[in-house]
Design a protein around this motif. Structure first.
Motif: not given
Length: 473
Positions: A239-263
Motif C-alpha cells: 500500500s502506497i499510503n502506508f509506505l508514505i507514512e512509514l517513510c515519514r516515520r523513518c525520517m522522524e525517528t532518525n532511520v537513514g536507510k530502507i533495504s529491499l530483500t529479493p523475497w
C-alpha cells in the motif's frame, strides 16, 4: 497491471533513503497507483502511462536513480546489505564498504550483477550473470559467471578482485555479449586479466552458507541494541499510503536507510528502543500483520503471475492444515524459463495442459542447498492435488539429511593430539569463527595461537560469549 504499463525503478544494492523512497511513492500515487510491487532484483515496480515520462524523468533525476518504462533492457545490482545486523557477516564487510563499491558502479548494466556476503543466507549468491562473493580477505571478492549457455552453473574466475575494482571488471564484461554463441569463458576471463586492477590468489575455496532460510518478519533486536523491522505482504501489493507514512516515520525517528530483500519484502534497521511504541502504533493503524507463518515467507514468485500467486496460496493453505514444517526450505513457482533458480525446491508449471488442467514438475537442489545451482528432478507431470503431499515428502527428506552430529571431537586423555594451526572453532551464539591461523587481532591474540592455548578468560570478539561456547568445525 500489465508489463507494458510498468515503471521499473533500479534501487542499487536494494538500499534507499526514506526521502528518496517517499519521492518514488508520491510519484506512483500521482500517476494513479494505489500500490507498488517489489521485485526479486531488489527493484520497485508500479503502473504508469507513457505520457508521464517527463514527470518520471524529473523525479528520478533529482534522486539520482535509474528507471525504465515499457522496457526490460537493463538490470538492478543486488547486494546483501539488507542482511547486515540481521544475519552473520564478514567482519570487514561494513556499511561504508558496500556504499563505496556500489557508488563505483556509475554505469547502467544490461547483465545481472550480485554483490553478496556468503556468511548470510537471506540474499542468494548466484542469481546474477556476474556474481561478486566476499572472501575472508579484507575487501577482496571472488567472481563467478553464471550464464545460460554454460547450463547456469557458476564458473569461478581464478583470482580475487579488490572491492574498489569490481566495477571495472563488471564494466568490461558489461560491454560484451555474455550469451553470445561463439565466445568462451576463457575469453571473458582474459578480458578481465587485461585490466589494471588489484587481484590476489585465493587462500581457500569459497564456502557456501548453510541452506537454512531465516525468519525475517516483525520487530527484532539488533546486536547493537536497536531494532529492525521486517515487512511482508502475501500478495506483493504494498500500500502506497502506508509506505508514505512509514517513510515519514523513518525520517522522524532518525532511520537513514530502507533495504529491499529479493523475497519481495523490506527491512528497516536502526529503530531506537524509545520509538518502538510509535512503530507498533503505525502497524496497528494500518492493520499490518507482523506474524505470518514461515510457510509464507520463503517463496519466490514472478511479480505479475496471478497463476503462480494462486498456486502458492493453495499450497500454503494445504501445508498449514497439516501442520507441516518447512523451516529452512525455500520454494520457487516457475511458469517460464526466464527465472534464475535460487531456492531449495522448484515447482515448474508445464505449458501443456493435462486432462484436468496444468501439470507440474518438482525439482530440488542438491543437498537442498540452492547455491550448488544443481537441481534434481523429483517428479514430473503430476496434478495439482498431489503437490502438497509431495512437498511434505520433500520436507521430510530435507530434515532427514541434516547432519545432527556434534561438530567437535572428544580427545582421549591417554593420547592427546596437538591441534593443527588450520583448525577452526565457531561460536554457537553468533557463528563467528576463531581461526588459529589468523588469531584474533581484536583480543591481542597472535596468529598461530591454537584454540586450546587461549586463556580461559577469552571472549568472542563479536558477541562476548565465553570460550566454552565455541565448537570445532
Amino acid at each position: 497491471m500489465q508489463k507494458k504499463n510498468l515503471v521499473r525503478v533500479f534501487v542499487k544494492g536494494g538500499i534507499l533513503s526514506p526521502g528518496d523512497f517517499l519521492k518514488v511513492l508520491t510519484t506512483a500515487k500521482e500517476l494513479g497507483s494505489e500500490f507498488i510491487h517489489l521485485g526479486s532484483r531488489q527493484d520497485i515496480l508500479f503502473p504508469a502511462k507513457d505520457r508521464s515520462k517527463a514527470l518520471l524523468e524529473n523525479i528520478f533525476k533529482s534522486i539520482n536513480t535509474e528507471y525504465e518504462v515499457n522496457e526490460f533492457t537493463h538490470q538492478n545490482i543486488v547486494s546483501s546489505y539488507v542482511a547486515l545486523d540481521v544475519m552473520p557477516n564478514k567482519k570487514w564487510l561494513v556499511p561504508h564498504v558496500y556504499h563505496h563499491i556500489l557508488d563505483s558502479f556509475d554505469f547502467r548494466t544490461k547483465h545481472r550483477i550480485n554483490l553478496v556476503d556468503p556468511s548470510q543466507s537471506l540474499v542468494p549468491l548466484f542469481t546474477g550473470n556476474i556474481n561478486f562473493i566476499a572472501s575472508s580477505t579484507d575487501n577482496y571478492w571472488y567472481m563467478y559467471l553464471r550464464l545460460k549457455k554454460f547450463d547456469n552453473m557458476p564458473i569461478p574466475y581464478g583470482k580475487l578482485i579488490h572491492g574498489y575494482d569490481l566495477a571495472k571488471a563488471a564494466k568490461s564484461l558489461n560491454e560484451r555479449e555474455l550469451e553470445g554463441e561463439n565466445t568462451t569463458i576463457e575469453e571473458f576471463f582474459a578480458a578481465v586479466d587485461q585490466l589494471e586492477i588489484n587481484t590476489l590468489n585465493p587462500l581457500e575455496e569459497l564456502k557456501y552458507p548453510d541452506a537454512a532460510f531465516p525468519y525475517y518478519e516483525g520487530l527484532n533486536r539488533e546486536p547493537g541494541g536497536n531494532y529492525w523491522l521486517g515487512l511482508y505482504w502475501r500478495n506483493n501489493k504494498f500500500s502506497i499510503n502506508f509506505l508514505i507514512e512509514l517513510c515519514r516515520r523513518c525520517m522522524e525517528t532518525n532511520v537513514g536507510k530502507i533495504s529491499l530483500t529479493p523475497w519481495k519484502s523490506l527491512i528497516i534497521k536502526g529503530i531506537e528502543e524509545n520509538y518502538l511504541v510509535g512503530w507498533e502504533k503505525l502497524m496497528g493503524r494500518f492493520g499490518i500483520n507482523l506474524r505470518h507463518s514461515s510457510l509464507e515467507l520463503n517463496w519466490h514468485l514472478p511479480v505479475l503471475s496471478d497463476e503462480a500467486l494462486e498456486l502458492k496460496k493453495y499450497l500454503v493453505r494445504a501445508l498449514d492444515q497439516q501442520d507441516i514444517s518447512t523451516s529452512g526450505l525455500t520454494f520457487t513457482i516457475k511458469p517460464n524459463d526466464d527465472i534464475y533458480l535460487f531456492t531449495s525446491v522448484v515447482i515448474e508449471i508445464n505449458t501443456e495442459e493435462g486432462d484436468g488442467g496444468n501439470t507440474y514438475n518438482i525439482l530440488y537442489a542438491k543437498d537442498f542447498n540452492p547455491n550448488s545451482a544443481a537441481y534434481v528432478t523429483y517428479v514430473k507431470n503430476v496434478t495439482k492435488n498431489v503437490l502438497p503431499a509431495l512437498l511434505m515428502e520433500l520436507s521430510v527428506m530435507y530434515f532427514d539429511q541434516i547432519d545432527d552430529q556434534p561438530k567437535h571431537s572428544i580427545k582421549k586423555e591417554s593420547a592427546p593430539v596437538q591441534e593443527p594451526v588450520s583448525e577452526r572453532y565457531q561460536c554457537k551464539h553468533c557463528l563467528s569463527i576463531y581461526d588459529a591461523q589468523y588469531g584474533d587481532e581484536a583480543a591481542d591474540i597472535a596468529p598461530g595461537t591454537s584454540f586450546h592455548d587461549l586463556p580461559d578468560t577469552y571472549l568472542c570478539s563479536t558477541c562476548e560469549a565465553k570460550k566454552e561456547a565455541f565448537m570445532l568445525v
